[in-house]
Motif scaffolding. Structure first.
Motif, PDB file in Angstrom:
ATOM      1  N   VAL A   3      16.033  -4.557  -9.527  1.00  0.00           N
ATOM      2  CA  VAL A   3      15.036  -4.100  -8.560  1.00  0.00           C
ATOM      3  C   VAL A   3      14.365  -2.872  -9.164  1.00  0.00           C
ATOM      4  O   VAL A   3      15.048  -1.914  -9.562  1.00  0.00           O
ATOM      5  CB  VAL A   3      15.678  -3.714  -7.206  1.00  0.00           C
ATOM      6  CG1 VAL A   3      14.605  -3.280  -6.216  1.00  0.00           C
ATOM      7  CG2 VAL A   3      16.507  -4.858  -6.649  1.00  0.00           C
ATOM      8  N   HIS A   4      13.046  -2.896  -9.243  1.00  0.00           N
ATOM      9  CA  HIS A   4      12.309  -1.760  -9.796  1.00  0.00           C
ATOM     10  C   HIS A   4      11.234  -1.345  -8.805  1.00  0.00           C
ATOM     11  O   HIS A   4      10.359  -2.138  -8.451  1.00  0.00           O
ATOM     12  CB  HIS A   4      11.674  -2.126 -11.135  1.00  0.00           C
ATOM     13  CG  HIS A   4      12.684  -2.473 -12.183  1.00  0.00           C
ATOM     14  ND1 HIS A   4      13.347  -1.528 -12.928  1.00  0.00           N
ATOM     15  CD2 HIS A   4      13.170  -3.670 -12.594  1.00  0.00           C
ATOM     16  CE1 HIS A   4      14.191  -2.120 -13.759  1.00  0.00           C
ATOM     17  NE2 HIS A   4      14.100  -3.429 -13.576  1.00  0.00           N
ATOM     18  N   ALA A   5      11.311  -0.074  -8.369  1.00  0.00           N
ATOM     19  CA  ALA A   5      10.322   0.421  -7.411  1.00  0.00           C
ATOM     20  C   ALA A   5      10.313   1.944  -7.415  1.00  0.00           C
ATOM     21  O   ALA A   5      11.375   2.575  -7.382  1.00  0.00           O
ATOM     22  CB  ALA A   5      10.636  -0.083  -6.009  1.00  0.00           C
ATOM     23  N   GLY A   6       9.129   2.506  -7.445  1.00  0.00           N
ATOM     24  CA  GLY A   6       8.972   3.930  -7.213  1.00  0.00           C
ATOM     25  C   GLY A   6       9.500   4.836  -8.295  1.00  0.00           C
ATOM     26  O   GLY A   6      10.207   4.412  -9.219  1.00  0.00           O
ATOM     27  N   SER A   7       9.140   6.134  -8.157  1.00  0.00           N
ATOM     28  CA  SER A   7       9.578   7.137  -9.133  1.00  0.00           C
ATOM     29  C   SER A   7       9.860   8.481  -8.479  1.00  0.00           C
ATOM     30  O   SER A   7      10.258   9.417  -9.155  1.00  0.00           O
ATOM     31  CB  SER A   7       8.505   7.319 -10.218  1.00  0.00           C
ATOM     32  OG  SER A   7       7.258   7.702  -9.637  1.00  0.00           O
ATOM     33  N   ALA A   8       9.648   8.598  -7.167  1.00  0.00           N
ATOM     34  CA  ALA A   8       9.867   9.869  -6.476  1.00  0.00           C
ATOM     35  C   ALA A   8      10.456   9.596  -5.095  1.00  0.00           C
ATOM     36  O   ALA A   8      10.129   8.584  -4.467  1.00  0.00           O
ATOM     37  CB  ALA A   8       8.553  10.640  -6.335  1.00  0.00           C
ATOM     38  N   PRO A   9      11.304  10.516  -4.598  1.00  0.00           N
ATOM     39  CA  PRO A   9      11.965  10.266  -3.312  1.00  0.00           C
ATOM     40  C   PRO A   9      11.044  10.350  -2.106  1.00  0.00           C
ATOM     41  O   PRO A   9      11.369   9.805  -1.045  1.00  0.00           O
ATOM     42  CB  PRO A   9      13.045  11.345  -3.264  1.00  0.00           C
ATOM     43  CG  PRO A   9      12.524  12.443  -4.130  1.00  0.00           C
ATOM     44  CD  PRO A   9      11.782  11.764  -5.228  1.00  0.00           C
TER      45      PRO A   9
ATOM     46  N   VAL B 111       7.752   9.405  -2.046  1.00  0.00           N
ATOM     47  CA  VAL B 111       6.574   8.559  -2.222  1.00  0.00           C
ATOM     48  C   VAL B 111       6.955   7.106  -1.986  1.00  0.00           C
ATOM     49  O   VAL B 111       7.893   6.593  -2.602  1.00  0.00           O
ATOM     50  CB  VAL B 111       5.967   8.707  -3.631  1.00  0.00           C
ATOM     51  CG1 VAL B 111       4.787   7.737  -3.806  1.00  0.00           C
ATOM     52  CG2 VAL B 111       5.518  10.139  -3.883  1.00  0.00           C
ATOM     53  N   ILE B 112       6.252   6.454  -1.090  1.00  0.00           N
ATOM     54  CA  ILE B 112       6.398   5.006  -0.925  1.00  0.00           C
ATOM     55  C   ILE B 112       5.508   4.347  -1.969  1.00  0.00           C
ATOM     56  O   ILE B 112       4.291   4.564  -1.963  1.00  0.00           O
ATOM     57  CB  ILE B 112       6.000   4.563   0.490  1.00  0.00           C
ATOM     58  CG1 ILE B 112       7.004   5.123   1.500  1.00  0.00           C
ATOM     59  CG2 ILE B 112       5.938   3.038   0.588  1.00  0.00           C
ATOM     60  CD1 ILE B 112       6.633   4.872   2.943  1.00  0.00           C
ATOM     61  N   PRO B 113       6.094   3.592  -2.895  1.00  0.00           N
ATOM     62  CA  PRO B 113       5.282   3.024  -3.982  1.00  0.00           C
ATOM     63  C   PRO B 113       4.421   1.873  -3.489  1.00  0.00           C
ATOM     64  O   PRO B 113       4.608   1.360  -2.384  1.00  0.00           O
ATOM     65  CB  PRO B 113       6.330   2.544  -4.975  1.00  0.00           C
ATOM     66  CG  PRO B 113       7.493   2.177  -4.125  1.00  0.00           C
ATOM     67  CD  PRO B 113       7.500   3.178  -2.999  1.00  0.00           C
TER      68      PRO B 113
ATOM     69  N   VAL C 101       0.869  -1.178   0.000  1.00  0.00           N
ATOM     70  CA  VAL C 101       0.000   0.000   0.000  1.00  0.00           C
ATOM     71  C   VAL C 101       0.900   1.221   0.000  1.00  0.00           C
ATOM     72  O   VAL C 101       1.709   1.406   0.917  1.00  0.00           O
ATOM     73  CB  VAL C 101      -0.934   0.027   1.238  1.00  0.00           C
ATOM     74  CG1 VAL C 101      -1.757   1.312   1.253  1.00  0.00           C
ATOM     75  CG2 VAL C 101      -1.838  -1.197   1.244  1.00  0.00           C
ATOM     76  N   GLY C 102       0.804   2.028  -1.046  1.00  0.00           N
ATOM     77  CA  GLY C 102       1.663   3.192  -1.167  1.00  0.00           C
ATOM     78  C   GLY C 102       1.183   4.370  -0.352  1.00  0.00           C
ATOM     79  O   GLY C 102       0.088   4.356   0.221  1.00  0.00           O
ATOM     80  N   GLY C 103       2.036   5.385  -0.299  1.00  0.00           N
ATOM     81  CA  GLY C 103       1.644   6.586   0.424  1.00  0.00           C
ATOM     82  C   GLY C 103       2.781   7.580   0.519  1.00  0.00           C
ATOM     83  O   GLY C 103       3.829   7.428  -0.124  1.00  0.00           O
ATOM     84  N   HIS C 104       2.592   8.588   1.343  1.00  0.00           N
ATOM     85  CA  HIS C 104       3.587   9.651   1.499  1.00  0.00           C
ATOM     86  C   HIS C 104       4.776   9.146   2.296  1.00  0.00           C
ATOM     87  O   HIS C 104       4.615   8.424   3.284  1.00  0.00           O
ATOM     88  CB  HIS C 104       2.954  10.847   2.208  1.00  0.00           C
ATOM     89  CG  HIS C 104       3.673  12.131   1.960  1.00  0.00           C
ATOM     90  ND1 HIS C 104       4.920  12.409   2.494  1.00  0.00           N
ATOM     91  CD2 HIS C 104       3.332  13.227   1.229  1.00  0.00           C
ATOM     92  CE1 HIS C 104       5.311  13.601   2.098  1.00  0.00           C
ATOM     93  NE2 HIS C 104       4.357  14.130   1.329  1.00  0.00           N
ATOM     94  N   GLY C 105       5.961   9.551   1.893  1.00  0.00           N
ATOM     95  CA  GLY C 105       7.157   9.127   2.586  1.00  0.00           C
ATOM     96  C   GLY C 105       7.242   9.627   4.006  1.00  0.00           C
ATOM     97  O   GLY C 105       7.988   9.076   4.824  1.00  0.00           O
ATOM     98  N   SER C 106       6.471  10.660   4.329  1.00  0.00           N
ATOM     99  CA  SER C 106       6.478  11.193   5.691  1.00  0.00           C
ATOM    100  C   SER C 106       5.558  10.422   6.630  1.00  0.00           C
ATOM    101  O   SER C 106       5.579  10.648   7.844  1.00  0.00           O
ATOM    102  CB  SER C 106       6.063  12.660   5.677  1.00  0.00           C
ATOM    103  OG  SER C 106       4.690  12.777   5.270  1.00  0.00           O
ATOM    104  N   ALA C 107       4.755   9.506   6.066  1.00  0.00           N
ATOM    105  CA  ALA C 107       3.800   8.766   6.889  1.00  0.00           C
ATOM    106  C   ALA C 107       3.873   7.280   6.565  1.00  0.00           C
ATOM    107  O   ALA C 107       2.903   6.674   6.109  1.00  0.00           O
ATOM    108  CB  ALA C 107       2.394   9.307   6.669  1.00  0.00           C
TER     109      ALA C 107
END
Length: 383
Positions: free
Chosen positions: A237-243, A245-247, A192-198
């Motif tokens: 390893v492939h994951a995410g596109s922004a620092p 954002v948790i993908p 489950v993705g979300g904001h890197g701060s949370a």
């Protein structure tokens, strides 16, 4: 009967370099297979095209009566990689390159075809198998599914691969295991993705991937008998596109190699168990699949010994290697050896190793490969 090949060296080198300059990847070998089929037909060899997609088979019946049917195989496909060397015959296709020497293998088998088109004074039948898609591990099975065995009824099958780690003019063959099995490992992690701060509001597949990569190293180090051989490597390893954002998804790919089917099965089972465990602790859904698989290449003893005897006459007994470590590379020629007796051998050529961006087949060993195959066909057709 003649064991001395009728070889036009200039023609053979020109063919090899033409194939090198016009490489084609797995199941896209249309130009190459058309070239092969056209040569066989021009030499009045019975030709069957389109076998297993882009495979070609030539059949030469000896004029001296019945004998055994011997198949000789060459692979035709190139690699999806850029050539960095600068030979005059370098690849004309961006991102496609004969970095494993299949251009040389195809040229050698064409040289064998040329010889037998002129010299049919032998008993038996020679089946020339030009196989697509070795690099992806699907070409052998595609040809088998298209009736290669039942249509051509060969008694034995042989293949020859260049070996940069052996000196030019040397030959290597083992009784038993020559090459490892290969399984491509494909792992998908859904969280489950979300904001890197949370991060507490997510189910982090990146963290799960990190734990999984480390845990998978215990498959070999803690699950496999130290006296056995197995290799497990994660290659992407492939994951995410922004620092920040948790993908929601991570994908891993890797490779598993072994020489023993029991060890191979044990390792695959352990990989699945580890994935299940990490899925539980990370609360992510983890899938694992094994693709483009080939079993270990296991030579049949009688045929390997026969190949070594023939090689002794061609290369000199002192240049025939019979005691070396099996290679961790893999080959779908193994599929043929599961069904018919045969052997897979190595032709020394020196130079940089296969799949190196500056690899090039050593044209000086082309006639040696032709000589070996011709002598082997004569010996085994009459056996």
């Amino acid at each position: 009967m003649t064991d001395t090949p009728d070889i036009d060296i200039d023609e053979l080198v020109a063919l090899r370099r033409d194939i090198h300059a016009n490489p084609e990847i797995a199941f896209d070998e249309h130009r190459t297979s058309e070239l092969v089929a056209a040569k066989l037909r021009a030499w009045d060899i019975e030709t069957h095209a389109g076998i297993g997609g882009t495979g070609v088979v030539g059949v030469v019946h000896g004029a001296s009566g019945r004998g055994r049917t011997i198949a000789l195989r060459a692979d035709m496909d190139a690699l999806p990689m850029e050539e960095e060397g600068r030979p005059l015959h370098r690849s004309l296709r961006q991102g496609v390159f004969h970095g494993c020497g299949h251009d040389g293998h195809t040229a050698m088998l064409l040289g064998v075809a040329r010889h037998f088109s002129r010299h049919r004074d032998f008993a038996g039948t020679v089946v020339l198998v030009f196989q697509p898609a070795e690099e992806t591990g699907g070409g052998a099975n595609a040809m088998l599914a298209d009736g290669l065995e039942t249509r051509f009824l060969y008694d034995e099958i042989y293949a020859l691969h260049n070996a940069p780690h052996f000196a030019p003019g040397t030959f290597g063959v083992l009784d038993g295991a020559m090459l490892a099995s290969c399984d491509e490992i494909v792992i998908g992690i859904d969280g489950v993705g979300g904001h890197g701060s949370a991060p507490e509001k997510t189910k982090d597949p990146v963290m799960a991937a990190a734990q999984l990569i480390c845990a998978l190293q215990t498959v070999v180090s803690r699950s496999i008998d130290p006296s056995a051989t197995a290799v497990l490597s994660i290659g992407s390893v492939h994951a995410g596109s922004a620092p920040n954002v948790i993908p929601s998804h991570t994908a891993l790919t890797g490779t598993l190699r072994a020489f023993d089917e029991r060890i191979r099965a044990q390792a695959k089972a352990r990989i699945r168990t580890i994935c299940e465990g990490i899925a539980t602790t990370s609360e992510c859904a983890i899938s694992v699949a094994f693709r483009n698989s080939s079993p270990a290449t296991i030579n049949h003893r009688e045929q390997a010994q026969a190949a070594a005897r023939v090689a002794g006459n061609v290369f000199g007994a002192e240049n025939v290697l019979r005691d070396f470590a099996p290679l961790n590379g893999s080959e779908d020629f193994s599929e043929f050896l599961l069904r018919r007796p045969g052997a897979y051998a190595l032709l020394g050529q020196g130079g940089v190793y296969c799949h190196h961006p500056e690899f090039d087949f050593n044209d000086d060993v082309l006639p040696l490969g032709v000589r070996f195959f011709v002598a082997l066909a004569h010996a085994r057709c009459a056996a």
